[in-house]
Design an enzyme around this catalytic site. Structure first.
Site, PDB file in Angstrom:
ATOM      1  N   SER A 112      -2.060  58.794   6.035  1.00 29.26           N
ATOM      2  CA  SER A 112      -1.510  59.330   4.982  1.00 29.26           C
ATOM      3  C   SER A 112      -2.037  60.941   5.455  1.00 29.26           C
ATOM      4  CB  SER A 112      -2.255  59.508   3.598  1.00 29.26           C
ATOM      5  OG  SER A 112      -2.124  60.047   2.350  1.00 29.26           O
ATOM      6  N   GLU A 212       6.695  56.806   6.586  1.00 26.58           N
ATOM      7  CA  GLU A 212       5.722  56.876   5.376  1.00 26.58           C
ATOM      8  C   GLU A 212       5.443  57.127   3.895  1.00 26.58           C
ATOM      9  OE1 GLU A 212       2.546  56.542   3.865  1.00 26.58           O
ATOM     10  OE2 GLU A 212       1.721  57.468   5.246  1.00 26.58           O
ATOM     11  N   HIS A 283       0.529  53.100   3.243  1.00 25.18           N
ATOM     12  CA  HIS A 283      -0.283  53.057   1.325  1.00 25.18           C
ATOM     13  C   HIS A 283      -0.228  51.446   1.134  1.00 25.18           C
ATOM     14  CE1 HIS A 283      -0.016  57.444   2.325  1.00 25.18           C
ATOM     15  NE2 HIS A 283      -1.098  57.488   1.564  1.00 25.18           N
TER      16      HIS A 283
END
Length: 313
Positions: A112, A212, A283
């Site tokens: 992230s 992502e 995630h």
């Protein structure tokens, strides 16, 4: 620049725990993550400011940077795991002591917002890092067995990692045919976009790019992918892989919209290199750990990504 691989993790090694981005919603998550690591045979050193809270940040910029630099300089610490993502690395990557990191390369794990740190470490010193589970997220909640097995294999094995596995009943989907070999790099789309054009962004030539995202509407993903297209990122890479786009639906589905799948199809339809999708990465609880900086191969005909070397020495 030579590639720096960290040493593999061994039982009883000390893992340093830092919070360079946002704090967890519940401090107890840190304790649960620590207990997990200790239960499987590792020792944990928690950063001085790892439990701090400063608005949406886990402490001030100075405190978070201090913890990061302290862990990199501590010769007893063999790996650095982060509490969680959120936001904050963009505010401190210029405060890190890259010279000391180069002298003593360590395992660095997170995903992230950690994309900013990991790409900066690759750009500045060529350090292989790991986009994998975090202490106050997966480790505190009980890791999925698929995620756990692949994660520890990547950090502890000095053999070639080989083809990335897929969870039972899932597979990587081919979007554009062809084969390409290059350096595996990538991470969170929005974080990567924000890093583009800065001194901390890698050169994308010869890269296999993995992307992502979470919690972004399709039009925002459209804009970010077009930014990468116009910034010549997508024309520089040799291959492209899409992980999972979680909770990326339009807020109001009653209004005219495109889906993420339509956006991705539009952006990739004229690319002349292999493109794959549905990689178990991002995630989500069941995922692979990706080692940024390693030689890898994308096979767009078979829907396959292979890591061609070990991640640790």
């Amino acid at each position: 620049m030579p590639v720096l691989k960290p040493r593999k993790l061994r039982k009883r090694d000390i893992i340093g725990l830092v919070a360079p981005a946002s704090p967890p919603s519940d401090p107890e998550k840190i304790d649960r993550g620590v207990r997990y690591l200790e239960s499987i045979g590792y020792r944990v050193k928690v950063g001085k400011h790892a439990r701090n809270v400063h608005g949406y940040l886990a402490g001030t910029d100075e405190q978070r940077a201090e913890d990061m630099n302290a862990m990199f300089r501590d010769s007893s610490v063999k790996a650095i795991f982060v509490v969680r993502g959120g936001y904050g690395l963009h505010r401190i990557i210029h405060q890190l002591d890259y010279r000391s990191i180069r002298r003593s390369p360590k395992i660095v794990v997170g995903y992230s917002d950690l994309t900013a740190l990991q790409l900066a470490l690759w750009r500045k010193i060529g350090l292989v890092t790991f986009s994998g589970p975090m202490v106050a997220v997966e480790m505190s909640e009980g890791m999925d067995p698929f995620t756990e097995e692949h994660f520890w294999k990547v950090l502890t094995s000095t053999t070639k990692l080989g083809a990335l596995p897929a969870p039972a009943g899932e597979s990587i989907r081919s979007m554009q045919s062809g084969k390409a070999t290059g350096t595996l790099l990538g991470g969170n789309l929005s974080v990567l976009c924000a890093l583009t054009g800065t001194p901390f962004c890698p050169a994308w030539k010869q890269a296999l790019l993995v992307l992502e995202e979470v919690g972004e509407e399709p039009y925002r993903i459209d804009r970010m992918l077009m930014h990468l297209l116009h910034a010549k990122v997508l024309s520089s890479v040799k291959g492209l892989a899409f992980g999972q786009f979680i909770n990326c639906q339009p807020q109001d589905a009653s209004k005219p919209h495109l889906t993420v799948e339509q956006v991705v199809d539009h952006v990739t339809r004229d690319l002349n290199f292999p493109v794959v999708a549905n990689l178990a990465y991002g995630h989500l609880p069941r995922k692979v750990t990706l080692p940024w900086g390693l030689r890898a191969r994308i096979d767009g005909d078979r829907g396959r990504i292979e890591i061609l070397e070990s991640a640790v020495v």
